[in-house]
Design a protein around this motif. Structure first.
Motif, short mmCIF file in Angstrom:
data_model
loop_
_atom_site.label_atom_id
_atom_site.label_comp_id
_atom_site.label_asym_id
_atom_site.label_seq_id
_atom_site.Cartn_x
_atom_site.Cartn_y
_atom_site.Cartn_z
N ILE A 3 -133.24 98.24 14.06
CA ILE A 3 -133.18 99.47 13.26
C ILE A 3 -131.75 99.74 12.82
O ILE A 3 -131.50 100.09 11.66
CB ILE A 3 -133.77 100.66 14.04
CG1 ILE A 3 -135.27 100.46 14.24
CG2 ILE A 3 -133.49 101.99 13.34
CD1 ILE A 3 -135.91 101.42 15.22
N LEU A 4 -130.82 99.58 13.71
CA LEU A 4 -129.41 99.80 13.38
C LEU A 4 -128.93 98.82 12.31
O LEU A 4 -128.28 99.23 11.34
CB LEU A 4 -128.56 99.68 14.65
CG LEU A 4 -127.10 100.06 14.54
CD1 LEU A 4 -126.92 101.47 13.98
CD2 LEU A 4 -126.45 99.95 15.91
N LEU A 38 -123.60 93.90 10.64
CA LEU A 38 -123.63 93.89 9.17
C LEU A 38 -124.03 92.51 8.67
O LEU A 38 -123.87 91.51 9.38
CB LEU A 38 -122.26 94.27 8.62
CG LEU A 38 -121.74 95.64 9.04
CD1 LEU A 38 -120.30 95.81 8.60
CD2 LEU A 38 -122.61 96.75 8.48
N HIS A 39 -124.51 92.46 7.42
CA HIS A 39 -124.97 91.19 6.86
C HIS A 39 -124.59 91.09 5.39
O HIS A 39 -124.47 92.11 4.71
CB HIS A 39 -126.48 91.05 7.05
CG HIS A 39 -126.86 90.95 8.48
ND1 HIS A 39 -127.03 92.06 9.27
CD2 HIS A 39 -127.02 89.88 9.28
CE1 HIS A 39 -127.32 91.67 10.51
NE2 HIS A 39 -127.32 90.35 10.54
N THR A 40 -124.42 89.86 4.91
CA THR A 40 -123.97 89.64 3.54
C THR A 40 -125.04 89.91 2.50
O THR A 40 -124.73 90.33 1.39
CB THR A 40 -123.48 88.20 3.36
OG1 THR A 40 -124.54 87.29 3.71
CG2 THR A 40 -122.25 87.93 4.20
N ASN A 41 -126.29 89.65 2.83
CA ASN A 41 -127.39 89.90 1.90
C ASN A 41 -128.70 90.03 2.69
O ASN A 41 -128.71 89.89 3.92
CB ASN A 41 -127.47 88.81 0.82
CG ASN A 41 -127.72 87.42 1.37
OD1 ASN A 41 -128.34 87.25 2.43
ND2 ASN A 41 -127.26 86.41 0.66
N LEU A 42 -129.76 90.28 1.98
CA LEU A 42 -131.06 90.51 2.64
C LEU A 42 -131.54 89.27 3.39
O LEU A 42 -132.09 89.39 4.48
CB LEU A 42 -132.11 90.97 1.62
CG LEU A 42 -133.43 91.46 2.19
CD1 LEU A 42 -133.22 92.62 3.16
CD2 LEU A 42 -134.37 91.87 1.07
N TRP A 43 -131.33 88.08 2.84
CA TRP A 43 -131.73 86.85 3.53
C TRP A 43 -130.99 86.71 4.86
O TRP A 43 -131.58 86.32 5.88
CB TRP A 43 -131.50 85.61 2.67
CG TRP A 43 -132.54 85.44 1.62
CD1 TRP A 43 -132.37 85.54 0.28
CD2 TRP A 43 -133.93 85.16 1.84
NE1 TRP A 43 -133.56 85.35 -0.38
CE2 TRP A 43 -134.54 85.11 0.57
CE3 TRP A 43 -134.72 84.96 2.96
CZ2 TRP A 43 -135.89 84.86 0.40
CZ3 TRP A 43 -136.07 84.71 2.80
CH2 TRP A 43 -136.64 84.66 1.54
#
Length: 183
Positions: A3-4, A38-43
């Protein structure tokens, strides 16, 4: 954690939360932990969260909610510290994959402790994967999918911290059991 990570993905907090070496050295210590979320994109996000759920399901017998939550926080912190100390050339980082390597290694060590022969294969497999990445680098396909360089350094630090956490927990349980038995 799911969720976070999802919430953070859909907010624009990366400038405030991403692992940025210089900003951490300037006192923004929270980035040691939050950069992992954190993530760079949805994939990137989907792959990391799917990986986390597979690993948790694989080793669910070793976890209780509070202990798993504490382990994940410790792995995030140790991941960030490991990158900061041992990889000064790594300026920025986002992603959960290092923590996932730690979680996988942790579970494999506990599998071994609990007598599961498959634990040896899992541990050997992650060591071989990380060694391969250290020598040859990450796959071009994954790099393209997440639209960023795969920080294989994070995978190594994650694996080592996961194994270390498992050994510390096991040693603590042995020491505690010895003290209780002695009384």
């Amino acid at each position: 954690m799911s969720i976070l990570s999802v919430t953070l993905y859909f907010t624009n907090l990366a400038p405030t939360l991403a692992y940025q070496r210089e900003l951490i050295l300037d006192g923004q210590w929270w980035r040691l932990v939050t950069g992992n979320l954190l993530h760079t994109n949805l994939w990137h996000l989907v792959m990391n969260l799917a990986g986390m759920w597979v690993i948790v399901a694989l080793h669910e017998q070793h976890y209780r909610l509070k202990a798993l939550s504490l382990l994940l926080v410790c792995l995030c912190l140790l991941q960030g510290l490991g990158l900061l100390i041992f990889y000064p050339a790594l300026i920025g980082y986002v992603g959960l994959s290092g923590v996932l390597h730690g979680l996988f290694a942790y579970g494999a060590v506990f599998d071994i402790r609990d007598g599961y022969k498959s634990g040896y294969l899992l541990l050997l497999g992650i060591i071989a994967k990380v060694a391969y990445e250290q020598y040859f680098g990450a796959s071009v396909e994954v790099t393209a999918l997440i639209d960023a360089r795969v920080a294989t350094e994070a995978h190594l630090i994650g694996m080592l911290t996961g194994m270390s956490c498992a050994l510390i927990v096991i040693a603590s349980k042995v020491i505690f059991a010895t003290r209780v038995t002695a009384k």
